[in-house]
Design a protein around this motif. Structure first.
Motif, mmCIF file in Angstrom:
data_model
loop_
_atom_site.group_PDB
_atom_site.id
_atom_site.type_symbol
_atom_site.label_atom_id
_atom_site.label_comp_id
_atom_site.label_asym_id
_atom_site.label_seq_id
_atom_site.Cartn_x
_atom_site.Cartn_y
_atom_site.Cartn_z
ATOM 1 N N ILE A 44 61.924 3.390 -31.156
ATOM 2 C CA ILE A 44 61.920 1.975 -30.778
ATOM 3 C C ILE A 44 60.931 1.196 -31.640
ATOM 4 N N VAL A 45 59.763 1.764 -31.856
ATOM 5 C CA VAL A 45 58.771 1.095 -32.707
ATOM 6 C C VAL A 45 59.289 0.969 -34.126
ATOM 7 N N ILE A 55 64.678 -5.468 -36.914
ATOM 8 C CA ILE A 55 64.880 -6.498 -35.887
ATOM 9 C C ILE A 55 64.044 -7.726 -36.197
ATOM 10 N N SER A 56 62.812 -7.523 -36.701
ATOM 11 C CA SER A 56 61.970 -8.677 -37.021
ATOM 12 C C SER A 56 62.590 -9.542 -38.113
ATOM 13 N N SER A 84 62.416 0.851 -35.134
ATOM 14 C CA SER A 84 63.549 -0.077 -35.227
ATOM 15 C C SER A 84 63.125 -1.532 -35.180
ATOM 16 N N SER A 85 61.865 -1.808 -34.850
ATOM 17 C CA SER A 85 61.414 -3.201 -34.800
ATOM 18 C C SER A 85 61.333 -3.834 -36.181
ATOM 19 N N CYS A 111 55.342 -5.826 -36.699
ATOM 20 C CA CYS A 111 56.789 -6.002 -36.534
ATOM 21 C C CYS A 111 57.190 -5.977 -35.065
ATOM 22 N N VAL A 112 56.567 -5.086 -34.290
ATOM 23 C CA VAL A 112 56.856 -5.054 -32.853
ATOM 24 C C VAL A 112 56.448 -6.366 -32.199
ATOM 25 N N SER A 120 58.823 -9.272 -33.506
ATOM 26 C CA SER A 120 60.206 -9.254 -33.007
ATOM 27 C C SER A 120 60.281 -9.674 -31.543
ATOM 28 N N ILE A 121 59.382 -9.133 -30.703
ATOM 29 C CA ILE A 121 59.408 -9.498 -29.277
ATOM 30 C C ILE A 121 58.991 -10.952 -29.083
ATOM 31 N N TYR A 128 52.396 -13.052 -29.282
ATOM 32 C CA TYR A 128 52.067 -12.064 -30.309
ATOM 33 C C TYR A 128 50.726 -11.399 -30.018
#
Length: 654
Positions: free
Chosen positions: A200-201, A207-208, A203-204, A564-565, A568-569, A606
């Motif tokens: 998951i980390v 996604i970002s 794949s960010s 990036c995590v 993206s969130i 962030y």
């Protein structure tokens, strides 16, 4: 009082009437002993002769810092006391602070006092942060009481709900992410959960890229009068594309860095679950996330009040104060996680040394057995050897130290080494890690003794990381451009002698010195050895330079993956919030106001998400520092990562 009286009084005071007699008195009667040999004269202690008094020479290695010795030398001769006091102060200084070399074979020394480190930074934090966050709010209230302008009230009392909604969704995401990362079981039972978390980390990163592209399109189509703000997501998008391109060009195999980061993440989370109690660590992370949420709420009120007051001074003050406060909360997690990683590596290093010691003992026993068999053939020839020695087996000469006793009782008695690996963390060094290494003790040290170091790292640690990354880009560009210089010799000499080159060299030296003295990797030594932040940063820099770990840190992508995590969130939350604001926008609300709310919401979200990623990021850096100090610690637990790190470190040293 003469010297003899002083010696006799000292001897009489050192032993009471009820104390057992000296061993010589227990062996022979006094009259019998006198018949055997004459009683010697009383020996006198060596005394330091001065003008007015006689002073016994102190025992230099055990002088505590708080013993007032200089007062007893106040009346001594001027030719003796300065030199004596200088030697005494140097010994006291070395003993009290317990400074160690940065080499890995040295073990930490426990300080004689738990004095607060970097106390001036703690005082500055306690003064500046409340003033910078409460000042704009109080000034807006004072202005409201003196004038009829309603905008002075600002949003400190009636804030916009957009940032509140964004923070609410960011808090939910933060708690879910923390549970995913830091609630995994240690050992093989948690391998699947750690692998999922690392995926998951990882794949960010793509996604970002899509999130930043969507933000650009949202601002361009829905907020046409504020298209100037497109530069913000465009800059983040360009930065990520450049970094991903660098990963692809510098990696020996496609996806090599990402695969190594995934394996390193699984290893780091496994070490955290082994070294620190999962439930305690997760509770501390959740509590500090709640504290961070409250600090961000106060920061939001201060920023809104400063923006509505139209004061540049209050705006800059609130921005710096909020960044420092949130950074200090995040660095508390850095201290706790770095302490757990450092303790685990110290434990593994002690186990490796114990195994080598036991192996050496067996080899010595085998050697003695072989030597005994060879000597047994010539027993008849060697008639001078006593009978007791010739009849004794070689096994009687083996070491009398058990493995546990040989390590100064570092470990509790366990049936096997695997139970010690899964046991809760305690003290695994030859000297305890300055008061303990549990989650509660590390947190207590972080808010008391090491609070000044935490505050300093919260303000300067991120800035040092940014300066270091820019210096790396400059070094890469200079290396590429060095082969394309076509200037003549005269022009080259003019450039070398120019003031511009001198200023560049001075700036480069100052920037590198700033990074060397303020690197956030120093928190691992702050947690393990209770050093000051500056001293810990210098020791870590020396350790990294001499161990060859520097290229490994240069290739590390943990900081960017955490970014990036967070990006993206936070970007996803802000994008949907912006679309809702556009549809609910009033007639008197401009597009710039909507974009400003989106920017502020992104900063807050962030910051909260990055706080969740801080233990993982700090733990990976602590792994690098601990590997440089104890390179054999992960040779048995994680052999693949050990071989990769060892190969890279040895190639750099050679």
């Amino acid at each position: 009082m003469n010297a003899l009286e002083l010696t006799e009084n000292h001897g009489s005071s050192s032993r009471g009437d009820d104390d057992p007699p000296f061993f010589a008195d227990m062996t022979l009667d006094l009259a019998e002993a006198h018949d055997i040999a004459e009683t010697p004269e009383a020996t006198h202690r060596k005394l330091l002769a001065t003008k007015d008094q006689l002073i016994a020479m102190p025992k230099m290695p055990v002088i505590p810092q708080d013993r007032v010795i200089t007062s007893s030398l106040s009346n001594s001769d001027d030719s003796i006391s300065p030199k004596f006091n200088a030697n005494l102060s140097s010994i006291t200084h070395e003993q009290t602070h317990g400074r160690i070399s940065a080499m890995g074979n040295n073990k930490p020394l426990q300080a004689t006092r738990n004095m607060p480190r970097d106390i001036y930074w703690a005082i500055a934090f306690a003064i500046f942060v409340p003033f910078s966050l409460l000042g704009p709010i109080m000034s807006s209230n004072d202005a409201e009481s003196k004038t009829s302008k309603t905008y002075w009230l600002g949003t400190s009392l009636a804030p916009r709900m957009a940032t509140v909604h964004s923070l609410w969704w960011a808090a939910i995401a933060a708690f879910l992410l923390s549970r995913l990362l830091y609630r995994t079981l240690g050992g093989g039972d948690g391998d699947d959960a750690r692998h999922l978390a690392s995926q998951i980390v990882l794949s960010s990163a793509p996604i970002s890229l899509s999130i930043y592209s969507s933000l650009i399109l949202t601002i361009y189509f829905f907020l046409p009068h504020a298209r100037i703000y497109i530069i913000l997501p465009a800059w983040a998008l360009a930065r990520d594309i450049y970094i991903f391109r660098q990963w692809k060009m510098t990696s020996s195999t496609p996806g090599g860095r990402q695969a190594f980061f995934q394996a390193l993440t699984c290893m780091t989370l496994d070490i955290l679950s082994r070294s620190l109690r999962r439930a305690s660590f997760y509770r501390i992370v959740s509590a500090l996330l709640l504290l961070q949420l409250m600090v961000i709420g106060l920061w939001r009120m201060a920023l809104n009040a400063a923006m509505h007051s139209q004061s540049t001074f209050w705006l800059l003050l609130a921005a710096v104060g909020g960044k420092w406060a949130t950074g200090a909360v995040a660095r508390l997690l850095t201290l706790i996680s770095s302490g757990g990683i450092s303790s685990w590596f110290a434990e593994q290093n002690a186990l490796v040394e114990e195994m080598e010691q036991m192996k050496g003992g067996r080899e010595t026993e085998n050697g003695l057995s072989n030597s005994s068999s060879l000597h047994s053939k010539s027993d008849d020839e060697d008639s001078e050897m006593p009978e007791a020695y010739r009849m004794t087996a070689a096994s009687a000469y083996q070491t009398t130290l058990t493995p546990d006793e040989g390590m100064d009782d570092d470990f509790e008695d366990e049936d096997d080494a695997e139970a010690a690996l899964n046991a809760p963390i305690s003290t695994f060094l030859s000297t305890p890690i300055a008061g303990g290494s549990t989650v509660k003790q590390l947190l207590l040290k972080g808010v008391t003794v090491n609070f000044g170091s935490v505050c300093k790292c919260g303000l300067l640690g991120g800035l040092a990381q940014f300066v270091w990354s820019q210096l790396r880009k400059i070094d890469t560009a200079r290396a590429k451009l060095s082969g394309f210089q076509t200037m003549s010799i005269g022009q080259s000499n003019d450039f070398q002698n120019s003031k511009f080159r001198h200023y560049l060299m001075v700036s480069n030296r100052l920037a590198r010195g700033f990074v060397r003295n303020n690197s956030d990797m120093a928190m691992s030594h702050v947690a393990a050895f209770q050093k000051s932040y500056n001293r810990a940063a210098q020791d870590v820099a020396i350790l990294i330079d001499e161990s060859g770990v520097e290229p490994i840190i240069h290739d590390d992508i943990s900081t960017h993956m955490a970014a990036c995590v967070g990006g993206s969130i936070s970007g996803a939350i802000v994008m949907f919030t912006g679309i809702i604001l556009v549809h609910q926008k009033k007639s008197n609300t401009t597009d710039s106001a909507v974009v400003m709310d989106m920017v502020v919401s992104f900063i807050f979200c962030y910051t909260l998400i990055f706080t969740v990623m801080e233990p993982l990021r700090a733990s990976i850096k602590a792994v690098y520092v601990s590997f440089a100090q104890h390179p054999q610690s992960i040779s048995q637990s994680f052999p693949l990562i050990f071989h990769r790190l060892s190969r890279m470190a040895k190639s750099n040293v050679q």
